[in-house]
Motif scaffolding. Sequence first.
Motif, PDB file in Angstrom:
ATOM      1  N   PRO A  81       0.838  -1.206   0.000  1.00  0.00           N
ATOM      2  CA  PRO A  81       0.000   0.000   0.000  1.00  0.00           C
ATOM      3  C   PRO A  81       0.870   1.252   0.000  1.00  0.00           C
ATOM      4  N   ILE A  82       0.415   2.274  -0.701  1.00  0.00           N
ATOM      5  CA  ILE A  82       1.143   3.542  -0.762  1.00  0.00           C
ATOM      6  C   ILE A  82       0.247   4.627  -0.199  1.00  0.00           C
ATOM      7  N   LEU A  83       0.693   5.275   0.859  1.00  0.00           N
ATOM      8  CA  LEU A  83      -0.079   6.321   1.514  1.00  0.00           C
ATOM      9  C   LEU A  83       0.618   7.660   1.334  1.00  0.00           C
ATOM     10  N   ALA A  84      -0.145   8.699   1.058  1.00  0.00           N
ATOM     11  CA  ALA A  84       0.373  10.061   1.042  1.00  0.00           C
ATOM     12  C   ALA A  84      -0.295  10.820   2.179  1.00  0.00           C
ATOM     13  N   MET A  85       0.503  11.356   3.087  1.00  0.00           N
ATOM     14  CA  MET A  85      -0.040  12.037   4.257  1.00  0.00           C
ATOM     15  C   MET A  85      -0.412  13.472   3.882  1.00  0.00           C
ATOM     16  N   THR A  86      -1.709  13.773   3.951  1.00  0.00           N
ATOM     17  CA  THR A  86      -2.212  15.093   3.584  1.00  0.00           C
ATOM     18  C   THR A  86      -3.521  15.360   4.314  1.00  0.00           C
ATOM     19  N   PRO A  87      -3.740  16.589   4.801  1.00  0.00           N
ATOM     20  CA  PRO A  87      -5.011  16.903   5.464  1.00  0.00           C
ATOM     21  C   PRO A  87      -6.202  16.833   4.519  1.00  0.00           C
ATOM     22  N   ARG A  88      -5.960  16.750   3.209  1.00  0.00           N
ATOM     23  CA  ARG A  88      -7.037  16.593   2.239  1.00  0.00           C
ATOM     24  C   ARG A  88      -7.477  15.137   2.088  1.00  0.00           C
ATOM     25  N   GLY A  89      -6.773  14.231   2.763  1.00  0.00           N
ATOM     26  CA  GLY A  89      -7.061  12.812   2.596  1.00  0.00           C
ATOM     27  C   GLY A  89      -8.179  12.303   3.482  1.00  0.00           C
ATOM     28  N   ASP A 134      -8.687  15.978  11.797  1.00  0.00           N
ATOM     29  CA  ASP A 134      -8.938  17.369  11.431  1.00  0.00           C
ATOM     30  C   ASP A 134      -7.926  18.315  12.066  1.00  0.00           C
ATOM     31  N   ILE A 135      -6.659  18.078  11.736  1.00  0.00           N
ATOM     32  CA  ILE A 135      -5.577  18.945  12.196  1.00  0.00           C
ATOM     33  C   ILE A 135      -4.621  19.156  11.024  1.00  0.00           C
ATOM     34  N   VAL A 136      -3.808  20.211  11.109  1.00  0.00           N
ATOM     35  CA  VAL A 136      -2.809  20.484  10.083  1.00  0.00           C
ATOM     36  C   VAL A 136      -1.434  20.495  10.749  1.00  0.00           C
ATOM     37  N   LEU A 137      -0.538  19.657  10.246  1.00  0.00           N
ATOM     38  CA  LEU A 137       0.825  19.575  10.755  1.00  0.00           C
ATOM     39  C   LEU A 137       1.769  20.327   9.823  1.00  0.00           C
ATOM     40  N   SER A 138       2.982  20.564  10.283  1.00  0.00           N
ATOM     41  CA  SER A 138       3.965  21.244   9.440  1.00  0.00           C
ATOM     42  C   SER A 138       4.487  20.335   8.342  1.00  0.00           C
ATOM     43  N   GLY A 139       4.280  19.045   8.481  1.00  0.00           N
ATOM     44  CA  GLY A 139       4.708  18.090   7.473  1.00  0.00           C
ATOM     45  C   GLY A 139       4.141  16.725   7.764  1.00  0.00           C
ATOM     46  N   GLY A 140       4.277  15.800   6.821  1.00  0.00           N
ATOM     47  CA  GLY A 140       3.691  14.476   6.970  1.00  0.00           C
ATOM     48  C   GLY A 140       4.488  13.522   7.825  1.00  0.00           C
ATOM     49  N   GLU A 141       5.702  13.922   8.233  1.00  0.00           N
ATOM     50  CA  GLU A 141       6.549  13.001   8.987  1.00  0.00           C
ATOM     51  C   GLU A 141       5.947  12.564  10.323  1.00  0.00           C
ATOM     52  N   PRO A 142       5.451  13.484  11.165  1.00  0.00           N
ATOM     53  CA  PRO A 142       4.833  13.025  12.421  1.00  0.00           C
ATOM     54  C   PRO A 142       3.632  12.107  12.181  1.00  0.00           C
ATOM     55  N   ALA A 143       2.872  12.392  11.136  1.00  0.00           N
ATOM     56  CA  ALA A 143       1.733  11.541  10.805  1.00  0.00           C
ATOM     57  C   ALA A 143       2.206  10.163  10.359  1.00  0.00           C
ATOM     58  N   ALA A 144       3.281  10.124   9.574  1.00  0.00           N
ATOM     59  CA  ALA A 144       3.827   8.838   9.133  1.00  0.00           C
ATOM     60  C   ALA A 144       4.307   8.015  10.320  1.00  0.00           C
ATOM     61  N   LEU A 145       4.939   8.656  11.281  1.00  0.00           N
ATOM     62  CA  LEU A 145       5.385   7.958  12.485  1.00  0.00           C
ATOM     63  C   LEU A 145       4.204   7.366  13.241  1.00  0.00           C
ATOM     64  N   ALA A 146       3.113   8.118  13.312  1.00  0.00           N
ATOM     65  CA  ALA A 146       1.923   7.623  13.999  1.00  0.00           C
ATOM     66  C   ALA A 146       1.330   6.413  13.273  1.00  0.00           C
ATOM     67  N   ILE A 147       1.272   6.481  11.947  1.00  0.00           N
ATOM     68  CA  ILE A 147       0.758   5.361  11.166  1.00  0.00           C
ATOM     69  C   ILE A 147       1.626   4.125  11.374  1.00  0.00           C
ATOM     70  N   LEU A 148       2.931   4.305  11.314  1.00  0.00           N
ATOM     71  CA  LEU A 148       3.832   3.177  11.505  1.00  0.00           C
ATOM     72  C   LEU A 148       3.712   2.581  12.900  1.00  0.00           C
ATOM     73  N   ASP A 149       3.630   3.435  13.908  1.00  0.00           N
ATOM     74  CA  ASP A 149       3.484   2.947  15.276  1.00  0.00           C
ATOM     75  C   ASP A 149       2.221   2.112  15.414  1.00  0.00           C
ATOM     76  N   ALA A 150       1.119   2.588  14.825  1.00  0.00           N
ATOM     77  CA  ALA A 150      -0.151   1.864  14.898  1.00  0.00           C
ATOM     78  C   ALA A 150      -0.051   0.501  14.241  1.00  0.00           C
ATOM     79  N   CYS A 151       0.721   0.412  13.153  1.00  0.00           N
ATOM     80  CA  CYS A 151       0.891  -0.872  12.458  1.00  0.00           C
ATOM     81  C   CYS A 151       1.837  -1.798  13.214  1.00  0.00           C
TER      82      CYS A 151
END
Length: 244
Positions: A81-89, A134-151
């Motif tokens: 799977p390929i995920l792109a971290m974006t608040p529009r997703g 429903d939040i906006v981060l400065s970049g997708g890296e913290p979100a990617a870390l959260a996704i990875l941790d959950a997995c």
Amino acid sequence: MPFAATILTLYPEMFPGPLGASLAGRALERGEWSCETVQIRDFASDRHRTVDDTPAGGGAGMVLKADVLGAALDSVADARPILAMTPRGQTITQRRIREIAAGPGVTIICGRFEGFDERFFEARPQVEQISLGDIVLSGGEPAALAILDACIRLLPGVMGAPESGTEESFENGLLEYPQFTRPVEWEGRTIPEVLRSGDHARIAAWRKQRSEDDTRLRRPDLWERHGGARDRSASGARHETKDD
């Protein structure tokens, strides 16, 4: 094969970050998962290694370039799977996390600036646009870390007891029931008597009730989905009985 994570980012030094510690870190050392980073800037074609440009039509900020992103993704494209971290997703769900964790791994693209050139998603339809909420981060890296941790916490053996991953918030569409531990009394507050009774049936009923009550009060959106599905099921059962 271990769970393999590939991160496309402008800041590869942010990985594995906190995932190099605690349970995830020990699992990484044991080889139960791997983390590879790809520097998006390496795929820029000009001498300045430009990865972004001004928004078409005007506006503040900069936009990640489709040609650079496409080249970066094509360098690692596979069946994961390929995920792109974006608040529009679409907001990620625990169900989707479980699906990803059960597979061979995931590729995550970390957005920056004002986001992605939309043509990137049009040209690479296999990419899932994902948001944490429903939040906006400065970049997708913290979100990617959260996704990875959950997995990673769901990988066999990472958490220890298998039930640790099932009796959690969102696993059954509800928030988890409240937890308590010793001492029995603290600042005049005691652990509920039912949890000290040893009566497993009573404890299970109490936990179920608290899970439902807390979800209804704190997350009416979850409760509506959970209760709505239950109400529809009950309605269908009554309808079948009436028809019979």
